[in-house]
Write a protein that holds these residues in place. Sequence first.
Motif, mmCIF file in Angstrom:
data_model
loop_
_atom_site.group_PDB
_atom_site.id
_atom_site.type_symbol
_atom_site.label_atom_id
_atom_site.label_comp_id
_atom_site.label_asym_id
_atom_site.label_seq_id
_atom_site.Cartn_x
_atom_site.Cartn_y
_atom_site.Cartn_z
ATOM 1 N N TYR A 47 -20.880 -16.895 -38.761
ATOM 2 C CA TYR A 47 -22.181 -17.081 -38.110
ATOM 3 C C TYR A 47 -23.138 -17.638 -39.147
ATOM 4 O O TYR A 47 -23.285 -17.049 -40.220
ATOM 5 C CB TYR A 47 -22.710 -15.763 -37.552
ATOM 6 N N MET A 89 -18.086 -10.798 -23.254
ATOM 7 C CA MET A 89 -17.676 -10.403 -24.610
ATOM 8 C C MET A 89 -16.325 -11.021 -24.984
ATOM 9 O O MET A 89 -16.087 -11.365 -26.138
ATOM 10 C CB MET A 89 -17.611 -8.877 -24.701
ATOM 11 N N TRP A 92 -20.844 -17.282 -27.062
ATOM 12 C CA TRP A 92 -22.050 -16.487 -27.303
ATOM 13 C C TRP A 92 -23.125 -17.345 -27.987
ATOM 14 O O TRP A 92 -24.303 -17.267 -27.626
ATOM 15 C CB TRP A 92 -21.751 -15.271 -28.182
ATOM 16 N N ARG A 113 -26.832 -18.448 -26.691
ATOM 17 C CA ARG A 113 -28.001 -18.099 -27.516
ATOM 18 C C ARG A 113 -28.875 -19.331 -27.771
ATOM 19 O O ARG A 113 -30.104 -19.260 -27.655
ATOM 20 C CB ARG A 113 -27.523 -17.494 -28.841
ATOM 21 N N GLY A 144 -15.955 -7.895 -29.284
ATOM 22 C CA GLY A 144 -15.957 -9.006 -28.337
ATOM 23 C C GLY A 144 -14.530 -9.377 -27.982
ATOM 24 O O GLY A 144 -13.883 -8.704 -27.197
ATOM 25 N N PHE A 185 -18.929 -8.505 -31.104
ATOM 26 C CA PHE A 185 -19.985 -9.050 -30.266
ATOM 27 C C PHE A 185 -21.360 -8.677 -30.784
ATOM 28 O O PHE A 185 -22.233 -9.523 -30.900
ATOM 29 C CB PHE A 185 -19.818 -8.542 -28.828
ATOM 30 N N GLY A 186 -21.566 -7.412 -31.100
ATOM 31 C CA GLY A 186 -22.902 -7.031 -31.542
ATOM 32 C C GLY A 186 -23.011 -5.574 -31.912
ATOM 33 O O GLY A 186 -22.004 -4.859 -32.015
ATOM 34 N N THR A 200 -26.770 -9.250 -31.177
ATOM 35 C CA THR A 200 -25.561 -9.980 -31.576
ATOM 36 C C THR A 200 -25.466 -10.126 -33.101
ATOM 37 O O THR A 200 -26.475 -10.114 -33.800
ATOM 38 C CB THR A 200 -25.534 -11.390 -30.954
#
Lengths: 438, 438
Positions: free
Chosen positions: A2, A87, A94, A98, A218, A237-238, A276
């Motif tokens: 990420y 998920m 995702w 976003r 996820g 996922f978060g 997330t």
Amino acid sequence: MYQLNETHDPALRSWVAGANRPDGDFPIQNLPFASLRPMGSNQAFRGAVAIGDHALDLAAALAAGVFDAELEPVVRAAAQPKLNGFMALGPEAWSALRLALSRLLREGTPQQAALAPCLLPLSEVEYQLAHNIGDYTDFYTSVHHATAVGRLFRPDNPLLPNYKWVPIGYHGRASSVDVSGQTFHRPCGQLKAPDAAEPSFGPCKRLDYELELGIIIGKGNPLGQPIAIEQAEQHVFGVCVFNDWSARDIQAWEYQPLGPFLSKSFASTVSPWIVTLEALVPFRAGFVRDASDPQPLPYLDSDHNRQAGALDIQLECLLQTGAMAERGESATRLSTSSFRHSYWTVAQMVTHHTVNGCNLQPGDLFGSGTQSGPKPEEAGSLLELSAGGKQAITLANGEQRTFLEDGDTVVMRAHCQREGVVRIGFGEVVSTVLPAKA
Amino acid sequence: MYQLNETHDPALRSWVAGANRPDGDFPIQNLPFASLRPMGSNQAFRGAVAIGDHALDLAAALAAGVFDAELEPVVRAAAQPKLNGFMALGPEAWSALRLALSRLLREGTPQQAALAPCLLPLSEVEYQLAHNIGDYTDFYTSVHHATAVGRLFRPDNPLLPNYKWVPIGYHGRASSVDVSGQTFHRPCGQLKAPDAAEPSFGPCKRLDYELELGIIIGKGNPLGQPIAIEQAEQHVFGVCVFNDWSARDIQAWEYQPLGPFLSKSFASTVSPWIVTLEALVPFRAGFVRDASDPQPLPYLDSDHNRQAGALDIQLECLLQTGAMAERGESATRLSTSSFRHSYWTVAQMVTHHTVNGCNLQPGDLFGSGTQSGPKPEEAGSLLELSAGGKQAITLANGEQRTFLEDGDTVVMRAHCQREGVVRIGFGEVVSTVLPAKA
């Protein structure tokens, strides 16, 4: 994996009320997910994203036709009553949603008129658990908690020899996990005082909270296929706030040799909003082991994990006693802590959990374990704050507590804050202890 | 609550081939449930009942129009790919379907011609797990197993003080449970020899089986509402054979203080056929505590439990090594045992599990814990048979084992037998150990 991108830009502002307050939980840089409906309605629950003082109803937004056609299947998955399907889609989906939401909710978007009717005030919604939890695993990642609790049982040897090598965890009970607002009756069970000859049956006398983070899986992995640490975060996922209620006296009598059982399975409460991993990118931190501690075994080690494996999330626990509630007094703070102190990272938990081939499934929940900081006042449970029930703590209004009493409401919150970055919050998890059933 | 009735009549005979053999597993008095489809097909799985050498396809039987209209919703639930909906219906529905099937499968029924095309030879079907398992709990009900294992670790004090009071159990991993035929790679993990300074990572060297029964929950209970022991059996759908694989070396290093984790979550295998509690009525037995043992606390005690709480189910474990398989030799018996030796009954497990308010859900799985008998040769694991790996056992063909080797196939069977009653069987659970992944 990420990366910082335009969705994290501190200069972004939203057209939604409350989204640009510097102390708010839900700025446009956050965009957490939940499942909700208008409070008191019989409508179906649906997926939503928090923004300022509102929730964007994703089912309504989908119907409003504001998304690109190729994104619509992703939005449809995120708009379901349970988000397991969303998920399962993985990080690319995702991230794409976003980015689209970030653009739609920015000041100046041409879609504002179409989206404004899709907003629900947060004060007028009710939540459900956003995902079916196939399995719940509770870890034990705070070395400060493990040491403090171990000291109560083994003063000379508080930390067991495996702790600094193994991300200790155990299987928890999934069926009794529910969302903030969960109330529960004080559990009954077998209790045995150290000096009693035999156990007796009755209500728990040492009821406690545990201040934890919840980590939501996820994409899963097939049985027999471990997840390498380099890929581990792609399966997460978060994160939410998590109160893992504990009956300390039931636990003390039952837990040898196979671990906690009924002391943990009467209730566990998650916050409704799931932040997330992508939203947390600005709050990543290096994962550093003290020179006196062993380095992680190779399967739990990676460059990324060392450079940015930790998450700097601040945690807070508050108590509103029944007497405070009657007098309209708000909750008083018991402690603060940080996930930065965790001895293991989220990626290490995922990789360790699957290294034997165990399969994770979308919506699975990990508890981080009680997050206690290095200072005694940063403890994440009453067991620690009251030194095993031996020293009552005095609350702001003069009341005292060793363990929880009937009518007590525990509130937990979390947030991330750093110079030059917009603060993001997790909302809160609130739950009240009811008297034992007669 | 389950009573002897016409379905248990030893004089009943079925028109289905193989159903009237005295040594068969599936006489008309049994009627266990599974989910299956023709082997190698892409058809949907569907609920079925075993009878003789065949399975009655319930979806096909429903389509054949042989059931009374008021029973059709029950049959439809039992004909689904997953039987959770049928399990949720409760004992009245299960009994009504059992009675109808008993009448339809008896010699002389006018429906024989309509039903004969709904039969599938057992040799030509493949199974799936018959129910989604929300939560899996493993108990520890064999005092002989607990004592034998405890003796390996604590020779002077093998049985912990809580054992004779608390039905010890722990939360297990539901996602890695699968049906007979499951194969799995030898798990890897952290291992530490007692004399090693540090742990290392590698394949498990002390891989073991555990000979257990699986208990499948039917109707659930709401969170916060315990199930009294008088009602406990109404919540139990049935029983199967269960192999709860264990990695003893991973377990030894990881299990303190929170219990087994990765040592148990790489695979757990159930037999495809679930024998209902009603079918087991002729094999109930009194539940008697030795005078030297404490009586159960009142919440774990009832007249019915004392008079008929135990189930006299014979268990058997066999091993076919890779060498035997190559030479076409069948499996050799390792041990036999009986669930009659269990220190706790099924009803006590259900009631204890929920006494804190924990909610059970249809399809939840309990493991009975390893069922070892009082004699050393009745041990339900290699850990016990090999005295902790110190004394290799010699198989019929001269091979030796302390723990399982790659290519070993473990077979477990169970049956009930008693003078004047028709024998009923559980079929078997079969699973093979594959080498660790490179």
